[in-house]
Design an enzyme around this catalytic site. Structure first.
Site, PDB file in Angstrom:
ATOM      1  N   SER A  72      -4.998 -53.131 -75.865  1.00 47.94           N
ATOM      2  CA  SER A  72      -5.097 -54.344 -76.671  1.00 47.94           C
ATOM      3  C   SER A  72      -4.677 -55.576 -75.873  1.00 47.94           C
ATOM      4  O   SER A  72      -5.302 -56.632 -75.964  1.00 47.94           O
ATOM      5  CB  SER A  72      -4.237 -54.202 -77.925  1.00 47.94           C
ATOM      6  OG  SER A  72      -4.259 -55.385 -78.673  1.00 47.94           O
ATOM      7  N   GLU A  94     -16.208 -48.918 -67.404  1.00 48.61           N
ATOM      8  CA  GLU A  94     -17.295 -49.903 -67.406  1.00 48.61           C
ATOM      9  C   GLU A  94     -16.681 -51.238 -67.800  1.00 48.61           C
ATOM     10  O   GLU A  94     -16.612 -51.584 -68.971  1.00 48.61           O
ATOM     11  CB  GLU A  94     -18.376 -49.481 -68.400  1.00 48.61           C
ATOM     12  CG  GLU A  94     -18.945 -48.109 -68.125  1.00 48.61           C
ATOM     13  CD  GLU A  94     -19.342 -47.381 -69.387  1.00 48.61           C
ATOM     14  OE1 GLU A  94     -18.955 -47.811 -70.492  1.00 48.61           O
ATOM     15  OE2 GLU A  94     -20.048 -46.370 -69.267  1.00 48.61           O
TER      16      GLU A  94
END
Length: 194
Positions: A111, A138
């Site tokens: 987060s 990615e």
């Protein structure tokens, strides 16, 4: 059901789940295990290709992919890889992960990093039962500033779910597994799809 920290530790102790190097106790929280960034990256080179035809002939698709994807980039432990706004890059975890045929894993970003615009996985966050190898990340920077990524930094967390039974075709036994035993940031192998 999702494994708890106690169950994750038991799986690591008895070899049901293998994470190498084994994470310290501080990396295991309620339902996850922190993973760190490795030192290998791949980026999209400047190119003039107007597009990649994802449903075109495999040979043409592979030529286009080879033209736009960089070779492996190795970053020293004391250096940073800079991901600029709007850029996509591939990297790998420092840790290698091995899962049995009855456990599926999931990669979640942090987060704190997401709040700066860093996506750790664009869509592929499932780690199939029978997986063995490093996890490809990615990266996408959706923020406004370049982000310095350093090998060894905590980059995400893995959590695990026990399946109702073992799968019939674990990832590492399928002939069609394109990323089996992956140890580096492997470019897309979509041209190998059947």
């Amino acid at each position: 059901m999702r494994l708890t920290d106690i169950e994750i530790e038991q799986c690591l102790d008895n070899g049901t789940i293998i994470i190498d190097p084994r994470p310290g106790i501080e990396a295991i929280s309620g339902v996850s295990v922190d993973v760190r960034l490795g030192s290998q990256f791949r980026v999209f080179k400047d190119h003039t290709a107007p597009y990649i035809d994802l449903s075109g002939p495999s040979a043409e698709m592979q030529i286009a992919l080879d033209r736009i994807m960089s070779d492996k980039i190795e970053i020293a432990d004391d250096q940073a890889f800079f991901l600029h706004p709007g850029e996509l890059a591939l990297a790998v975890t420092y840790e290698s992960v091995t899962l049995p045929a009855d456990i599926v894993g999931w990669l979640d970003g942090r987060s704190s990093l997401a709040r700066l615009g860093l996506m750790v996985h664009v869509t592929a966050h499932r780690i199939d039962p029978g997986w063995q190898g490093k996890i490809v990340l990615e990266f996408f920077n959706s923020g406004k500033l370049p982000l310095a990524l350093r090998p060894g930094m905590t980059i995400g967390a893995l959590n695990f779910e026990r399946l109702s039974s073992a799968v019939a075709r674990p990832y590492n036994t399928r002939k069609s597994s394109k990323y089996k035993d992956q140890q580096e940031a492997v470019a897309s192998r979509i041209s190998q799809d059947k």
